[in-house]
Design an enzyme around this catalytic site. Structure first.
Site, PDB file in Angstrom:
ATOM      1  N   ILE A   1      35.938  58.300  57.826  1.00 22.30           N
ATOM      2  CA  ILE A   1      36.519  58.609  59.147  1.00 22.30           C
ATOM      3  C   ILE A   1      36.186  60.047  59.541  1.00 22.30           C
ATOM      4  O   ILE A   1      36.324  60.966  58.725  1.00 22.30           O
ATOM      5  CB  ILE A   1      38.057  58.442  59.124  1.00 22.30           C
ATOM      6  CG1 ILE A   1      38.420  56.993  58.780  1.00 22.30           C
ATOM      7  CG2 ILE A   1      38.672  58.849  60.462  1.00 22.30           C
ATOM      8  CD1 ILE A   1      39.911  56.768  58.538  1.00 22.30           C
TER       9      ILE A   1
ATOM     10  N   HIS B   1      37.804  62.476  61.344  1.00 23.96           N
ATOM     11  CA  HIS B   1      39.169  62.637  61.853  1.00 23.96           C
ATOM     12  C   HIS B   1      39.185  63.542  63.079  1.00 23.96           C
ATOM     13  O   HIS B   1      38.433  64.518  63.153  1.00 23.96           O
ATOM     14  CB  HIS B   1      40.068  63.260  60.769  1.00 23.96           C
ATOM     15  CG  HIS B   1      40.334  62.345  59.610  1.00 23.96           C
ATOM     16  ND1 HIS B   1      41.139  61.230  59.721  1.00 23.96           N
ATOM     17  CD2 HIS B   1      39.912  62.373  58.324  1.00 23.96           C
ATOM     18  CE1 HIS B   1      41.202  60.614  58.554  1.00 23.96           C
ATOM     19  NE2 HIS B   1      40.463  61.282  57.682  1.00 23.96           N
TER      20      HIS B   1
ATOM     21  N   LYS C   1      47.524  60.998  54.649  1.00 16.66           N
ATOM     22  CA  LYS C   1      47.584  60.508  56.027  1.00 16.66           C
ATOM     23  C   LYS C   1      48.169  59.112  56.071  1.00 16.66           C
ATOM     24  O   LYS C   1      48.296  58.522  57.129  1.00 16.66           O
ATOM     25  CB  LYS C   1      46.186  60.517  56.634  1.00 16.66           C
ATOM     26  CG  LYS C   1      45.604  61.916  56.714  1.00 16.66           C
ATOM     27  CD  LYS C   1      44.201  61.912  57.258  1.00 16.66           C
ATOM     28  CE  LYS C   1      43.606  63.308  57.210  1.00 16.66           C
ATOM     29  NZ  LYS C   1      43.380  63.811  55.834  1.00 16.66           N
TER      30      LYS C   1
ATOM     31  N   ARG D   1      40.265  62.575  45.489  1.00 16.75           N
ATOM     32  CA  ARG D   1      40.201  63.733  46.386  1.00 16.75           C
ATOM     33  C   ARG D   1      40.252  65.004  45.534  1.00 16.75           C
ATOM     34  O   ARG D   1      41.153  65.149  44.695  1.00 16.75           O
ATOM     35  CB  ARG D   1      41.387  63.726  47.346  1.00 16.75           C
ATOM     36  CG  ARG D   1      41.514  62.440  48.184  1.00 16.75           C
ATOM     37  CD  ARG D   1      42.872  62.424  48.867  1.00 16.75           C
ATOM     38  NE  ARG D   1      43.143  61.231  49.641  1.00 16.75           N
ATOM     39  CZ  ARG D   1      43.698  60.109  49.145  1.00 16.75           C
ATOM     40  NH1 ARG D   1      43.980  60.006  47.858  1.00 16.75           N
ATOM     41  NH2 ARG D   1      43.958  59.087  49.939  1.00 16.75           N
TER      42      ARG D   1
ATOM     43  N   CYS E   1      18.220  40.693  50.710  1.00 18.50           N
ATOM     44  CA  CYS E   1      19.677  40.529  50.589  1.00 18.50           C
ATOM     45  C   CYS E   1      20.151  39.669  51.753  1.00 18.50           C
ATOM     46  O   CYS E   1      20.135  40.119  52.900  1.00 18.50           O
ATOM     47  CB  CYS E   1      20.352  41.903  50.602  1.00 18.50           C
ATOM     48  SG  CYS E   1      22.136  41.828  50.816  1.00 18.50           S
TER      49      CYS E   1
ATOM     50  N   CYS F   1      23.202  38.326  52.216  1.00 19.24           N
ATOM     51  CA  CYS F   1      24.553  38.608  52.729  1.00 19.24           C
ATOM     52  C   CYS F   1      24.501  39.650  53.844  1.00 19.24           C
ATOM     53  O   CYS F   1      25.197  39.549  54.830  1.00 19.24           O
ATOM     54  CB  CYS F   1      25.450  39.156  51.628  1.00 19.24           C
ATOM     55  SG  CYS F   1      25.655  38.090  50.212  1.00 19.24           S
TER      56      CYS F   1
HETATM   57  C1  LIG Z   1      39.823  57.893  48.938  1.00 18.72           C
HETATM   58  C2  LIG Z   1      39.288  59.019  49.790  1.00 18.72           C
HETATM   59  C3  LIG Z   1      39.214  58.866  51.170  1.00 18.72           C
HETATM   60  C4  LIG Z   1      38.734  59.911  51.957  1.00 18.72           C
HETATM   61  N1  LIG Z   1      38.577  59.703  53.296  1.00 18.72           N
HETATM   62  C5  LIG Z   1      38.072  60.691  54.076  1.00 18.72           C
HETATM   63  C6  LIG Z   1      37.852  60.473  55.452  1.00 18.72           C
HETATM   64  O1  LIG Z   1      38.007  59.366  55.958  1.00 18.72           O
HETATM   65  N2  LIG Z   1      37.423  61.507  56.207  1.00 18.72           N
HETATM   66  C7  LIG Z   1      37.227  62.744  55.687  1.00 18.72           C
HETATM   67  O2  LIG Z   1      36.906  63.645  56.438  1.00 18.72           O
HETATM   68  N3  LIG Z   1      37.352  62.968  54.350  1.00 18.72           N
HETATM   69  C8  LIG Z   1      37.763  61.978  53.540  1.00 18.72           C
HETATM   70  N4  LIG Z   1      37.897  62.164  52.188  1.00 18.72           N
HETATM   71  C9  LIG Z   1      37.512  63.455  51.624  1.00 18.72           C
HETATM   72  C10 LIG Z   1      35.995  63.560  51.454  1.00 18.72           C
HETATM   73  O3  LIG Z   1      35.466  62.415  50.831  1.00 18.72           O
HETATM   74  C11 LIG Z   1      35.697  64.790  50.613  1.00 18.72           C
HETATM   75  O4  LIG Z   1      36.332  65.897  51.197  1.00 18.72           O
HETATM   76  C12 LIG Z   1      34.198  65.100  50.522  1.00 18.72           C
HETATM   77  O5  LIG Z   1      33.455  63.960  50.179  1.00 18.72           O
HETATM   78  C13 LIG Z   1      33.970  66.195  49.491  1.00 18.72           C
HETATM   79  O6  LIG Z   1      32.590  66.426  49.422  1.00 18.72           O
HETATM   80  P1  LIG Z   1      31.988  67.438  48.355  1.00 18.72           P
HETATM   81  O7  LIG Z   1      30.565  67.591  48.700  1.00 18.72           O
HETATM   82  O8  LIG Z   1      32.855  68.648  48.279  1.00 18.72           O
HETATM   83  O9  LIG Z   1      32.196  66.693  46.951  1.00 18.72           O
HETATM   84  P2  LIG Z   1      31.235  65.650  46.199  1.00 18.72           P
HETATM   85  O10 LIG Z   1      30.768  64.594  47.104  1.00 18.72           O
HETATM   86  O11 LIG Z   1      31.966  65.215  44.976  1.00 18.72           O
HETATM   87  O12 LIG Z   1      29.983  66.534  45.817  1.00 18.72           O
HETATM   88  C14 LIG Z   1      30.007  67.419  44.721  1.00 18.72           C
HETATM   89  C15 LIG Z   1      28.759  67.177  43.912  1.00 18.72           C
HETATM   90  O13 LIG Z   1      28.663  68.167  42.899  1.00 18.72           O
HETATM   91  C16 LIG Z   1      28.065  67.566  41.776  1.00 18.72           C
HETATM   92  N5  LIG Z   1      28.385  68.394  40.614  1.00 18.72           N
HETATM   93  C17 LIG Z   1      29.590  68.554  40.014  1.00 18.72           C
HETATM   94  N6  LIG Z   1      29.488  69.402  38.975  1.00 18.72           N
HETATM   95  C18 LIG Z   1      28.195  69.791  38.906  1.00 18.72           C
HETATM   96  C19 LIG Z   1      27.466  70.648  38.042  1.00 18.72           C
HETATM   97  N7  LIG Z   1      28.058  71.277  37.015  1.00 18.72           N
HETATM   98  N8  LIG Z   1      26.137  70.811  38.257  1.00 18.72           N
HETATM   99  C20 LIG Z   1      25.507  70.184  39.285  1.00 18.72           C
HETATM  100  N9  LIG Z   1      26.161  69.335  40.135  1.00 18.72           N
HETATM  101  C21 LIG Z   1      27.481  69.157  39.956  1.00 18.72           C
HETATM  102  C22 LIG Z   1      28.702  66.182  41.739  1.00 18.72           C
HETATM  103  O14 LIG Z   1      27.934  65.273  40.981  1.00 18.72           O
HETATM  104  C23 LIG Z   1      28.762  65.825  43.212  1.00 18.72           C
HETATM  105  O15 LIG Z   1      27.654  65.079  43.640  1.00 18.72           O
HETATM  106  C24 LIG Z   1      38.358  61.137  51.364  1.00 18.72           C
HETATM  107  C25 LIG Z   1      38.405  61.272  49.971  1.00 18.72           C
HETATM  108  C26 LIG Z   1      38.851  60.220  49.188  1.00 18.72           C
HETATM  109  C27 LIG Z   1      38.847  60.355  47.703  1.00 18.72           C
END
Ligand SMILES: Cc1cc2nc3c(=O)[nH]c(=O)nc-3n(C[C@H](O)[C@H](O)[C@H](O)COP(=O)(O)OP(=O)(O)OC[C@H]3O[C@@H](n4cnc5c(N)ncnc54)[C@H](O)[C@@H]3O)c2cc1C
Length: 489
Positions: free
Chosen positions: A50, A52, A253, A314, A403, A405
């Site tokens: 989403i 938001h 939320k 999260r 695929c 489906c």
């Molecule tokens: C159930 C759920 C629903 C959500 N819904 C929403 C929504 O609808 N809308 C919204 O805005 N947000 C939503 N969020 C929040 C959103 O998904 C996150 O805020 C966002 O994906 C975070 O992104 P990121 O890049 O910080 O983390 P990540 O996607 O986890 O990226 C971090 C990366 O770092 C890598 N990494 C970790 N350690 C190391 C290391 N030592 N060396 C190299 N690489 C490393 C990992 O492998 C990973 O790929 C939701 C979260 C959850 C769990």
């Protein structure tokens, strides 16, 4: 001599790739290091998708401000990158008169953050615009700027565009050591490689606290909050016209009825703290909780509508995002604690990181030419029948359906490999092949063959999500392939 990058980004989720794309506008050398076999295999693959509007955040929070700005920026980014973004709008429903004050407070808070177009709507409006909503719903706060996007396709498209503009991406590079010497960061990875840079960005999602600790910073603790989500059959695509929310709780939320960019409705997520960063199991308790909550909003949702489920974690570090320059380790920026709405906020987070870098000594000079646009990938499932027919007549491999489906062709799988897919999950997230009701029962073998041919690898090297998750093994004597014992994964 080893190359010295201007900036190294640790983490290839939506935050890291957004930062990489934003930095690639400038005359800088940028490297992104990701521990997994592909990008978007962390939190960014398991969320609600989403964008938001910014309605459920405290008025003075950083995440509230960046959510509203991210929602605005995402429209431009999606257009430039050819990512499908749909502004579907959201309704926060109330069922009792005594809840009206809380709804009005949400409206006032959101307006103070600059959320546009908010409107209180009554039961008659809901009956006309959301015919499947429980007729007992009394009123709703309608936020037209809420949207949906495919979170993983967004990450791949951001990365592709960043690379086109000169950024370098290194996969299977888990950062295990950090050292600062002579004004340079020395970054060591588990595979024995080392990288060096002048500036360093920690965008490691759930593991941002561990990465911070490598640099001697101990005041960040990520306590994951688990969310279980349940995908419904595509035949229920028109279940709702908007995203439906209950009143938010203190920590989340609430449990939602979600429209997704792929067409399947989704229900969830739960919100339960956990200490285990690998705990992605769904539970019967979670399912019951989700069903009870969404059936209150849309009574016709049935357990039998569910075709798939997953859980995401999260990366919570307190109540807000942590976005700061580390004065004790000059040149290091934290983009940590990216809980929801981190997906929405990512473009705004990327801009904020750029200004933190500029404030702390990195010269940002715009390139004379920035490839702003990216040619959108072809997906049969997004095309009207007439256009799909035309495409297949011009390029027959798009008519070779792999695929059934999700209507994904062999050529789309090949296109995905050419755009960077290396694993079965990488193909699934990019094309939707294996994401339908049969969960890949019909197409996995064919996709493996295409991956093996395109990557020039033997079938036993093809994996679900990287080393350790290979699907088949070859008998050394006979050369016959056997399915690997699932328990070996
Ligand atoms: C159930 C759920 C629903 C959500 N819904 C929403 C929504 O609808 N809308 C919204 O805005 N947000 C939503 N969020 C929040 C959103 O998904 C996150 O805020 C966002 O994906 C975070 O992104 P990121 O890049 O910080 O983390 P990540 O996607 O986890 O990226 C971090 C990366 O770092 C890598 N990494 C970790 N350690 C190391 C290391 N030592 N060396 C190299 N690489 C490393 C990992 O492998 C990973 O790929 C939701 C979260 C959850 C769990």
């Amino acid at each position: 001599m080893k190359k010295t990058y201007d900036v190294i980004i640790i983490g290839g989720g939506v935050v890291g790739t957004s930062i990489a794309r934003e930095l690639s506008r400038f005359t800088l050398s940028v490297a992104l290091l990701e521990k997994e076999a592909e990008l978007a295999f962390g939190v960014s693959k398991s969320n609600s998708g989403i964008i938001h509007p910014g309605t459920q955040n405290p008025p003075f929070s950083l995440k509230g401000r960046l959510c509203v700005e991210g929602n605005r920026l995402m429209r431009t980014w999606a257009r430039e990158l050819g990512v499908h973004f749909v502004e579907v709008g959201e309704c926060i429903l109330i069922f009792e008169e005594k809840e009206r004050a809380a709804l009005l407070q949400i409206k006032a808070d959101a307006e103070s953050l600059g959320v546009p177009g908010l409107r209180l709507v009554d039961r008659a409006w809901l009956r006309d615009h959301e015919p499947n909503v429980n007729p007992e719903a009394l009123a709703a706060l309608y936020a037209p700027s809420a949207g949906i996007i495919s979170p993983y396709r967004l990450v791949y498209d951001l990365a592709e565009n960043a690379v086109r503009n000169g950024a370098e991406i290194f996969l299977e590079q888990k950062v295990v050591s950090l050292r600062k010497e002579n004004n340079l960061f020395w970054v060591g990875t588990e595979s024995g490689e080392s990288f060096q840079s002048r500036f360093l960005i920690n965008a490691a999602g759930l593991f941002a606290d561990e990465v911070a600790r490598l640099a001697g910073i101990h005041d960040i603790t990520i306590r994951p909050r688990k969310g279980e989500e349940y995908l419904l059959d595509k035949k229920r695509e028109n279940l709702t016209r908007h995203l439906l929310f209950p009143l938010p709780t203190k920590t989340s939320k609430g449990i939602l009825v979600i429209k997704t960019a792929d067409g399947n409705p989704m229900v969830g997520p739960t919100a339960r703290p956990t200490d285990d960063k690998e705990d992605l199991a769904t539970t019967d308790q979670g399912l019951q909780e989700v069903l009870a909550a969404v059936q209150k909003m849309v009574p016709s949702i049935r357990r039998e509508d569910i075709i798939a489920y997953f859980a995401g974690l999260r990366p919570v570090a307190g109540d807000d995002f942590i976005l700061r320059h580390e004065h004790g380790v000059p040149g290091m920026i934290q983009a940590a604690g990216m809980q929801s709405p981190g997906l929405t906020a990512a473009p705004a987070v990327a801009r904020c990181v750029c200004s933190l870098l500029a404030k702390n000594g990195l010269a940002l000079r715009r390139k004379w030419f920035f490839h702003r646009h990216r040619k959108a990938a072809r997906h049969l499932f997004t095309l009207p029948l007439g256009q799909a027919g035309k495409l297949i007549r011009r390029h027959p491999p798009y008519g070779d359906i792999v695929c059934r489906c999700e209507m994904v062709s062999a050529q789309e799988v090949r296109d995905a490999v050419h755009r960077g897919a290396r694993t079965l999950d990488g193909i699934k997230f990019r094309t939707r092949a294996q994401a339908g009701r049969c969960h890949g029962g019909f197409c996995t073998t064919r996709i493996m063959k295409i991956l093996a041919a395109e990557l020039n690898l033997p079938p036993e090297k093809i994996s679900k999500r990287g080393p350790g998750s290979e699907i088949v093994m070859a008998d050394r004597d006979t050369g016959v392939f056997e399915a690997k014992d699932q328990h070996e994964e």
